[in-house]
Design an enzyme around this catalytic site. Structure first.
Site, short mmCIF file in Angstrom:
data_model
loop_
_atom_site.label_atom_id
_atom_site.label_comp_id
_atom_site.label_asym_id
_atom_site.label_seq_id
_atom_site.Cartn_x
_atom_site.Cartn_y
_atom_site.Cartn_z
N HIS A 110 -8.38 8.36 2.79
CA HIS A 110 -7.71 9.67 2.84
C HIS A 110 -8.69 10.77 2.50
CE1 HIS A 110 -7.23 7.98 -1.21
NE2 HIS A 110 -7.32 9.22 -1.66
N CYS B 78 0.86 -1.19 0.00
CA CYS B 78 0.00 0.00 0.00
C CYS B 78 0.89 1.23 0.00
CB CYS B 78 -0.91 -0.02 1.23
SG CYS B 78 -1.79 1.53 1.51
N HIS C 95 -4.31 1.27 8.50
CA HIS C 95 -4.78 0.96 7.14
C HIS C 95 -6.27 0.63 7.17
CE1 HIS C 95 -4.57 -0.29 2.92
NE2 HIS C 95 -5.51 -1.17 3.30
N ASP D 286 -0.01 16.27 -1.91
CA ASP D 286 -0.30 15.34 -3.00
C ASP D 286 0.81 15.45 -4.05
OD1 ASP D 286 -3.18 13.89 -4.08
OD2 ASP D 286 -1.60 14.27 -5.56
N HIS E 86 -8.83 14.69 0.88
CA HIS E 86 -8.11 15.72 0.14
C HIS E 86 -8.49 17.09 0.71
CE1 HIS E 86 -7.15 13.14 -3.52
NE2 HIS E 86 -8.13 12.44 -2.97
N GLY F 101 -14.25 7.22 -7.60
CA GLY F 101 -12.99 7.77 -8.11
C GLY F 101 -11.79 7.52 -7.21
N HIS G 272 -6.50 3.28 0.49
CA HIS G 272 -6.22 3.57 1.91
C HIS G 272 -6.93 4.89 2.18
CE1 HIS G 272 -3.06 3.71 5.38
NE2 HIS G 272 -3.90 4.71 5.56
N CYS H 102 0.66 3.29 3.22
CA CYS H 102 1.31 2.61 4.36
C CYS H 102 2.83 2.74 4.25
CB CYS H 102 0.89 1.14 4.43
SG CYS H 102 -0.75 0.90 5.16
P1 5GP Z 1 -7.81 9.19 -4.72
O1 5GP Z 1 -8.14 9.32 -6.18
O2 5GP Z 1 -7.54 7.77 -4.32
O3 5GP Z 1 -8.82 9.87 -3.83
O4 5GP Z 1 -6.48 10.05 -4.53
C1 5GP Z 1 -5.21 9.50 -4.43
C2 5GP Z 1 -4.23 10.66 -4.47
O5 5GP Z 1 -2.96 10.19 -4.06
C3 5GP Z 1 -4.05 11.27 -5.89
O6 5GP Z 1 -4.42 12.65 -5.84
C4 5GP Z 1 -2.56 11.06 -6.17
O7 5GP Z 1 -1.98 12.14 -6.86
C5 5GP Z 1 -1.97 10.86 -4.77
N1 5GP Z 1 -0.78 10.02 -4.75
C6 5GP Z 1 -0.64 8.79 -5.34
N2 5GP Z 1 0.57 8.29 -5.07
C7 5GP Z 1 1.21 9.20 -4.30
C8 5GP Z 1 2.50 9.23 -3.69
O8 5GP Z 1 3.32 8.32 -3.82
N3 5GP Z 1 2.81 10.34 -2.96
C9 5GP Z 1 1.93 11.38 -2.79
N4 5GP Z 1 2.34 12.41 -2.06
N5 5GP Z 1 0.69 11.37 -3.34
C10 5GP Z 1 0.35 10.30 -4.08
ZN ZN Z 2 -2.40 1.41 3.64
#
Ligand code: 5GP
Ligand code: ZN
Length: 113
Positions: free
Chosen positions: A99, A3, A45, A29, A101, A92, A97, A6
């Site tokens: 989170h 993950c 997690h 991000d 925004h 989307g 995991h 994680c």
């Molecule tokens: P989701 O679409 O799952 O709500 O958002 C996942 C977010 O994680 C995306 O905005 C993506 O740019 C961000 N993200 C993915 N991998 C990484 C990473 O390795 N580091 C950071 N800082 N952000 C990440």
């Molecule tokens: Zn995780």
């Protein structure tokens, strides 16, 4: 566990961390869609909002509290900001995991999707 978040929490993948405590971490991000784009992530997690147990629901309020704190630090508390939690494929969600925004620093679209 395979993950990305994680691994960030474990320090195995670097991140621009703005805040952390025993419960959560917040980092920028990697692909920001607004001048402020911070991810607020529980250290435990939990795969998605849909996987949150009743006992874990106070965590969301705590994440919102930290989001307010970070919005102040980013200078967007007064101008306005948006919190987003995507859950599941059609919601989307890309990283499985939980989170939140934190988005701000410009006028965001009124239309959500
Ligand atoms: P989701 O679409 O799952 O709500 O958002 C996942 C977010 O994680 C995306 O905005 C993506 O740019 C961000 N993200 C993915 N991998 C990484 C990473 O390795 N580091 C950071 N800082 N952000 C990440
Ligand atoms: Zn995780």
């Amino acid at each position: 566990m395979d993950c990305i978040f994680c691994k960030i929490i474990a320090g195995e993948i670097p991140s621009k961390t703005l805040y952390q405590d025993e419960k959560i971490i917040a980092f920028r991000d990697i692909n920001p869609v607004a001048p402020t784009h911070v991810l607020i992530v529980p250290k435990q997690h939990i795969a998605s909002l849909a996987h949150l147990s009743d006992a874990e629901t106070p965590l969301i309020g705590y994440m919102a509290k930290i989001a307010n704190q970070l919005a102040r630090e980013e200078g967007i508390f007064e101008s306005g900001f948006r919190l987003v939690i995507s859950s599941g494929e059609q919601g989307g969600q890309v990283v499985p995991h939980l989170h939140m925004h934190l988005l701000g620093g410009r006028k965001l679209a009124v239309r959500l999707c």
